[in-house]
Design a protein around this motif. Structure first.
Motif, PDB file in Angstrom:
ATOM      1  N   ARG A  73      -0.242  11.465   3.844  1.00 51.63           N
ATOM      2  CA  ARG A  73       0.273  10.510   2.859  1.00 51.63           C
ATOM      3  C   ARG A  73       1.710  10.850   2.438  1.00 51.63           C
ATOM      4  O   ARG A  73       2.558   9.962   2.322  1.00 51.63           O
ATOM      5  CB  ARG A  73      -0.657  10.474   1.642  1.00 51.63           C
ATOM      6  CG  ARG A  73      -2.072  10.068   2.001  1.00 51.63           C
ATOM      7  CD  ARG A  73      -3.051  10.460   0.912  1.00 51.63           C
ATOM      8  NE  ARG A  73      -3.005   9.563  -0.214  1.00 51.63           N
ATOM      9  CZ  ARG A  73      -3.826   8.523  -0.384  1.00 51.63           C
ATOM     10  NH1 ARG A  73      -4.738   8.245   0.540  1.00 51.63           N
ATOM     11  NH2 ARG A  73      -3.737   7.763  -1.440  1.00 51.63           N
ATOM     12  N   THR A  74       1.978  12.126   2.205  1.00 52.21           N
ATOM     13  CA  THR A  74       3.320  12.534   1.769  1.00 52.21           C
ATOM     14  C   THR A  74       4.364  12.220   2.833  1.00 52.21           C
ATOM     15  O   THR A  74       5.443  11.693   2.535  1.00 52.21           O
ATOM     16  CB  THR A  74       3.345  14.041   1.442  1.00 52.21           C
ATOM     17  OG1 THR A  74       2.392  14.318   0.413  1.00 52.21           O
ATOM     18  CG2 THR A  74       4.732  14.467   0.989  1.00 52.21           C
ATOM     19  N   GLU A  75       4.020  12.511   4.075  1.00 50.10           N
ATOM     20  CA  GLU A  75       4.954  12.234   5.166  1.00 50.10           C
ATOM     21  C   GLU A  75       5.175  10.733   5.320  1.00 50.10           C
ATOM     22  O   GLU A  75       6.300  10.289   5.605  1.00 50.10           O
ATOM     23  CB  GLU A  75       4.430  12.830   6.469  1.00 50.10           C
ATOM     24  CG  GLU A  75       5.419  12.743   7.626  1.00 50.10           C
ATOM     25  CD  GLU A  75       4.898  13.375   8.895  1.00 50.10           C
ATOM     26  OE1 GLU A  75       5.664  13.448   9.872  1.00 50.10           O
ATOM     27  OE2 GLU A  75       3.714  13.787   8.917  1.00 50.10           O
ATOM     28  N   ALA A  76       4.117   9.947   5.127  1.00 49.71           N
ATOM     29  CA  ALA A  76       4.244   8.493   5.234  1.00 49.71           C
ATOM     30  C   ALA A  76       5.212   7.963   4.183  1.00 49.71           C
ATOM     31  O   ALA A  76       6.054   7.098   4.464  1.00 49.71           O
ATOM     32  CB  ALA A  76       2.875   7.837   5.078  1.00 49.71           C
ATOM     33  N   VAL A  77       5.112   8.474   2.959  1.00 46.76           N
ATOM     34  CA  VAL A  77       6.018   8.038   1.884  1.00 46.76           C
ATOM     35  C   VAL A  77       7.452   8.420   2.211  1.00 46.76           C
ATOM     36  O   VAL A  77       8.384   7.615   2.054  1.00 46.76           O
ATOM     37  CB  VAL A  77       5.589   8.655   0.538  1.00 46.76           C
ATOM     38  CG1 VAL A  77       6.648   8.397  -0.524  1.00 46.76           C
ATOM     39  CG2 VAL A  77       4.249   8.064   0.099  1.00 46.76           C
ATOM     40  N   ASN A 107      -7.021   5.985  -2.972  1.00 47.90           N
ATOM     41  CA  ASN A 107      -7.566   4.834  -2.251  1.00 47.90           C
ATOM     42  C   ASN A 107      -8.309   3.867  -3.163  1.00 47.90           C
ATOM     43  O   ASN A 107      -8.151   2.649  -3.059  1.00 47.90           O
ATOM     44  CB  ASN A 107      -8.509   5.307  -1.139  1.00 47.90           C
ATOM     45  CG  ASN A 107      -7.758   5.950   0.011  1.00 47.90           C
ATOM     46  OD1 ASN A 107      -6.562   6.231  -0.096  1.00 47.90           O
ATOM     47  ND2 ASN A 107      -8.446   6.186   1.109  1.00 47.90           N
ATOM     48  N   LYS A 108      -9.128   4.389  -4.059  1.00 42.47           N
ATOM     49  CA  LYS A 108      -9.935   3.523  -4.928  1.00 42.47           C
ATOM     50  C   LYS A 108      -9.051   2.717  -5.877  1.00 42.47           C
ATOM     51  O   LYS A 108      -9.313   1.539  -6.140  1.00 42.47           O
ATOM     52  CB  LYS A 108     -10.962   4.346  -5.710  1.00 42.47           C
ATOM     53  CG  LYS A 108     -12.067   4.938  -4.844  1.00 42.47           C
ATOM     54  CD  LYS A 108     -13.132   5.593  -5.695  1.00 42.47           C
ATOM     55  CE  LYS A 108     -14.233   6.170  -4.808  1.00 42.47           C
ATOM     56  NZ  LYS A 108     -14.936   5.090  -4.066  1.00 42.47           N
ATOM     57  N   GLU A 109      -7.998   3.346  -6.406  1.00 45.70           N
ATOM     58  CA  GLU A 109      -7.099   2.637  -7.313  1.00 45.70           C
ATOM     59  C   GLU A 109      -6.308   1.565  -6.574  1.00 45.70           C
ATOM     60  O   GLU A 109      -6.092   0.459  -7.086  1.00 45.70           O
ATOM     61  CB  GLU A 109      -6.144   3.630  -7.988  1.00 45.70           C
ATOM     62  CG  GLU A 109      -5.205   3.006  -9.012  1.00 45.70           C
ATOM     63  CD  GLU A 109      -5.943   2.406 -10.197  1.00 45.70           C
ATOM     64  OE1 GLU A 109      -7.144   2.673 -10.365  1.00 45.70           O
ATOM     65  OE2 GLU A 109      -5.306   1.641 -10.946  1.00 45.70           O
ATOM     66  N   ILE A 110      -5.885   1.877  -5.350  1.00 37.84           N
ATOM     67  CA  ILE A 110      -5.182   0.879  -4.532  1.00 37.84           C
ATOM     68  C   ILE A 110      -6.098  -0.304  -4.258  1.00 37.84           C
ATOM     69  O   ILE A 110      -5.693  -1.468  -4.377  1.00 37.84           O
ATOM     70  CB  ILE A 110      -4.702   1.507  -3.204  1.00 37.84           C
ATOM     71  CG1 ILE A 110      -3.621   2.553  -3.464  1.00 37.84           C
ATOM     72  CG2 ILE A 110      -4.164   0.425  -2.264  1.00 37.84           C
ATOM     73  CD1 ILE A 110      -3.209   3.334  -2.230  1.00 37.84           C
ATOM     74  N   VAL A 144       0.839  -1.196   0.000  1.00 39.82           N
ATOM     75  CA  VAL A 144       0.000   0.000   0.000  1.00 39.82           C
ATOM     76  C   VAL A 144       0.879   1.253   0.000  1.00 39.82           C
ATOM     77  O   VAL A 144       0.622   2.212  -0.742  1.00 39.82           O
ATOM     78  CB  VAL A 144      -0.952   0.001   1.214  1.00 39.82           C
ATOM     79  CG1 VAL A 144      -1.682   1.341   1.331  1.00 39.82           C
ATOM     80  CG2 VAL A 144      -1.960  -1.139   1.100  1.00 39.82           C
ATOM     81  N   LEU A 145       1.919   1.249   0.812  1.00 42.19           N
ATOM     82  CA  LEU A 145       2.813   2.404   0.882  1.00 42.19           C
ATOM     83  C   LEU A 145       3.496   2.655  -0.459  1.00 42.19           C
ATOM     84  O   LEU A 145       3.654   3.815  -0.879  1.00 42.19           O
ATOM     85  CB  LEU A 145       3.850   2.180   1.981  1.00 42.19           C
ATOM     86  CG  LEU A 145       4.813   3.343   2.268  1.00 42.19           C
ATOM     87  CD1 LEU A 145       4.039   4.586   2.692  1.00 42.19           C
ATOM     88  CD2 LEU A 145       5.812   2.946   3.353  1.00 42.19           C
ATOM     89  N   ALA A 146       3.900   1.593  -1.137  1.00 47.26           N
ATOM     90  CA  ALA A 146       4.539   1.743  -2.449  1.00 47.26           C
ATOM     91  C   ALA A 146       3.568   2.355  -3.453  1.00 47.26           C
ATOM     92  O   ALA A 146       3.963   3.164  -4.309  1.00 47.26           O
ATOM     93  CB  ALA A 146       5.037   0.391  -2.948  1.00 47.26           C
ATOM     94  N   MET A 147       2.294   1.985  -3.347  1.00 45.42           N
ATOM     95  CA  MET A 147       1.294   2.555  -4.250  1.00 45.42           C
ATOM     96  C   MET A 147       1.036   4.022  -3.919  1.00 45.42           C
ATOM     97  O   MET A 147       0.764   4.835  -4.807  1.00 45.42           O
ATOM     98  CB  MET A 147       0.002   1.745  -4.170  1.00 45.42           C
ATOM     99  CG  MET A 147       0.136   0.360  -4.768  1.00 45.42           C
ATOM    100  SD  MET A 147      -1.394  -0.601  -4.718  1.00 45.42           S
ATOM    101  CE  MET A 147      -0.852  -2.120  -5.518  1.00 45.42           C
ATOM    102  N   LEU A 148       1.114   4.362  -2.626  1.00 45.89           N
ATOM    103  CA  LEU A 148       1.027   5.773  -2.247  1.00 45.89           C
ATOM    104  C   LEU A 148       2.156   6.556  -2.904  1.00 45.89           C
ATOM    105  O   LEU A 148       1.956   7.671  -3.403  1.00 45.89           O
ATOM    106  CB  LEU A 148       1.129   5.921  -0.726  1.00 45.89           C
ATOM    107  CG  LEU A 148      -0.072   5.593   0.150  1.00 45.89           C
ATOM    108  CD1 LEU A 148       0.239   5.977   1.598  1.00 45.89           C
ATOM    109  CD2 LEU A 148      -1.321   6.311  -0.320  1.00 45.89           C
TER     110      LEU A 148
END
Length: 218
Positions: free
Chosen positions: A203-207, A173-176, A163-167
């Protein structure tokens, strides 16, 4: 090349018959395989095979696996590759050293196609683990990591890393959810877990934190 010899061990006669039927169907479809036989336990199987040693044994087994396997290995010249089916795939016995160089550990609910693929994989010298089992093994073996402040942080699961890689690729969310074949709510659950483990607020900080800690690369 000699055919790959497959045998079955299952205490339940119903399960044994089902596995035997599955393996026989595989053998009929693949001349590179040979079905040797089945039994309720390892010792009986060895007696029935009269000196023949299977290359792969499919075993429907309980967590207290050691005695049956030791019997088989002591009487055989070399340990066969194993496909273990268990209702307790989250038990601690999985964390012990595998009893064979090549093995598969599958839940008892595994589909026939998954069992067939596992037989072929271990026959080729590979190991097969479900994502949940692999994540548990990695979590147990991996040394504790620390943040820049020196505080330990929790490792992400394999699905959370996906999930993180897709972020990081900019997916919503829908595409993931579509790519992973899961619901939007499940995606939100994974995101919440990721944010909590990484200490991220968006999300940006998580990546960025995921990249810094080596979970993903972009």
């Amino acid at each position: 090349m000699a055919p790959v010899r497959v045998a079955v061990i299952a205490a339940s006669s119903q399960v044994r018959t089902s596995l035997q039927t599955l393996v026989k169907a595989l053998v009929e479809a693949n001349p590179a395989l040979e079905f040797l036989g089945s039994a309720a336990d390892a010792e009986t199987l060895v007696d029935c095979l009269a000196g023949s040693v299977p290359d792969v044994v499919v075993i429907d087994i309980e967590p207290d696996v050691s005695d049956a396997l030791k019997t088989l290995f002591e009487l055989a010249h070399a340990p066969p590759a194993l496909v273990l089916l268990s209702a307790e795939t989250d038990s601690d016995w999985i964390l012990d050293a595998p009893p064979a160089d090549a093995l598969a550990i599958l839940p008892r609910s595994a589909m026939p196609a998954e069992i067939v693929a596992s037989i072929e994989a271990v026959a080729a010298g590979l190991c097969v683990l479900s994502p949940d089992i692999l994540a548990k093994l990695l979590a147990e073996r991996k040394p504790a990591r620390e943040t820049a402040s020196g505080e330990p942080f929790e490792a992400l699961t394999l699905r959370e890393i996906e999930v993180l890689a897709m972020l990081a690729d900019g997916l919503g969310n829908k595409e993931i959810a579509r790519q992973l074949d899961i619901s939007d709510n499940t995606v939100k659950f994974h995101l919440s877990s990721i944010f909590g483990k990484l200490g991220a607020t968006n999300r940006t900080e998580a990546v960025m934190l995921g990249m810094r800690r080596g979970f993903i690369m972009v």
